[in-house]
Scaffold this active site. Structure first.
Site, PDB file in Angstrom:
ATOM      1  N   GLU A  91      26.847  46.560   3.049  1.00 33.39           N
ATOM      2  CA  GLU A  91      26.776  46.455   4.514  1.00 33.39           C
ATOM      3  C   GLU A  91      25.388  46.002   4.974  1.00 33.39           C
ATOM      4  O   GLU A  91      25.269  45.198   5.898  1.00 33.39           O
ATOM      5  CB  GLU A  91      27.195  47.784   5.144  1.00 33.39           C
TER       6      GLU A  91
ATOM      7  N   LYS B 115      27.985  51.332  17.704  1.00 30.78           N
ATOM      8  CA  LYS B 115      29.125  50.478  18.034  1.00 30.78           C
ATOM      9  C   LYS B 115      29.077  50.110  19.529  1.00 30.78           C
ATOM     10  O   LYS B 115      28.330  50.717  20.298  1.00 30.78           O
ATOM     11  CB  LYS B 115      30.426  51.224  17.684  1.00 30.78           C
TER      12      LYS B 115
HETATM   13  P1  IDP Z   1      34.085  56.337   9.135  1.00 31.33           P
HETATM   14  O1  IDP Z   1      33.613  55.412  10.251  1.00 31.33           O
HETATM   15  O2  IDP Z   1      33.830  57.773   9.483  1.00 31.33           O
HETATM   16  O3  IDP Z   1      33.569  55.937   7.792  1.00 31.33           O
HETATM   17  P2  IDP Z   1      36.635  55.144   8.345  1.00 31.33           P
HETATM   18  O4  IDP Z   1      37.774  55.895   7.774  1.00 31.33           O
HETATM   19  O5  IDP Z   1      35.841  54.263   7.435  1.00 31.33           O
HETATM   20  O6  IDP Z   1      35.680  56.206   9.097  1.00 31.33           O
HETATM   21  O7  IDP Z   1      37.202  54.264   9.536  1.00 31.33           O
HETATM   22  C1  IDP Z   1      36.438  53.229  10.096  1.00 31.33           C
HETATM   23  C2  IDP Z   1      36.579  53.287  11.596  1.00 31.33           C
HETATM   24  O8  IDP Z   1      37.924  53.000  11.954  1.00 31.33           O
HETATM   25  C3  IDP Z   1      36.310  54.667  12.221  1.00 31.33           C
HETATM   26  O9  IDP Z   1      34.936  54.912  12.454  1.00 31.33           O
HETATM   27  C4  IDP Z   1      37.083  54.571  13.508  1.00 31.33           C
HETATM   28  O10 IDP Z   1      36.363  53.814  14.483  1.00 31.33           O
HETATM   29  C5  IDP Z   1      38.309  53.770  13.086  1.00 31.33           C
HETATM   30  N1  IDP Z   1      39.427  54.650  12.685  1.00 31.33           N
HETATM   31  C6  IDP Z   1      39.515  55.411  11.572  1.00 31.33           C
HETATM   32  N2  IDP Z   1      40.687  56.067  11.504  1.00 31.33           N
HETATM   33  C7  IDP Z   1      41.363  55.710  12.621  1.00 31.33           C
HETATM   34  C8  IDP Z   1      42.668  56.059  13.130  1.00 31.33           C
HETATM   35  O11 IDP Z   1      43.422  56.837  12.540  1.00 31.33           O
HETATM   36  N3  IDP Z   1      43.022  55.482  14.315  1.00 31.33           N
HETATM   37  C9  IDP Z   1      42.205  54.615  14.997  1.00 31.33           C
HETATM   38  N4  IDP Z   1      40.979  54.264  14.543  1.00 31.33           N
HETATM   39  C10 IDP Z   1      40.566  54.809  13.377  1.00 31.33           C
END
Ligand code: IDP
Ligand code: MG
Length: 137
Positions: free
Chosen positions: A126, A9
């Site tokens: 993706e 990222k």
């Molecule tokens: P992952 O990247 O581990 O698969 P996901 O739940 O798919 O996690 O969330 C996508 C992205 O969104 C995360 O990598 C993070 O950057 C962001 N994110 C996830 N949960 C939160 C939150 O509660 N607050 C702020 N950003 C979050």
């Protein structure tokens, strides 16, 4: 052999962690199949993170992921999807174990350095969003 999609990222690129991330996946034994440096557009960001559309953090996530260049990659190996997520660590770097990428390099939940597909189906979706078939070697 399974394929997975991983992306460094913008925070990871800004902090000079691309080499470190690539090194960890290579060291684990995954095989690099595709990689490039790109600016994610808001259209692409919204499509990539469509599953999070209703979440409170969605606008911040889209703005972060478009804030600078990212490095999308395709990796291959046995159980590549779960292996890559193990190497990355938990979503929240505060909870990620030491020895994982997020555990060793992060502390913010939005700026958590790497993205990795969470299932074979998301990996397929993706990979197709970021790469043309002829870019995967
Ligand atoms: P992952 O990247 O581990 O698969 P996901 O739940 O798919 O996690 O969330 C996508 C992205 O969104 C995360 O990598 C993070 O950057 C962001 N994110 C996830 N949960 C939160 C939150 O509660 N607050 C702020 N950003 C979050
Ligand atoms: Mg996810």
């Amino acid at each position: 052999m399974a394929l997975t999609f991983v992306m460094v990222k913008p925070d990871g690129v800004r902090r000079g962690l691309v080499g470190e991330v690539v090194h960890r996946f290579e060291q684990k034994g995954l095989k690099l199949k595709a990689m490039k440096l790109i600016q994610v557009t808001s259209d692409l960001a919204r499509e990539h993170y469509a599953e999070h559309r209703e979440k409170p953090f969605y606008p911040e996530l889209v703005s972060f992921i478009t804030s600078g260049p990212s490095v999308p990659m395709v990796w291959e190996g046995r159980e590549a999807v779960s292996v890559a997520r193990t190497v990355m660590g938990a979503t929240d770097p505060v909870k990620a174990q030491p020895g994982t990428i997020r555990g060793d390099y992060g502390i913010e939940i939005t700026e958590n350095i790497v993205h990795g597909s969470d299932s074979a189906l998301s990996a397929e979706r993706e990979i197709a969003l970021y790469f043309r078939p002829e870019e995967i070697l």
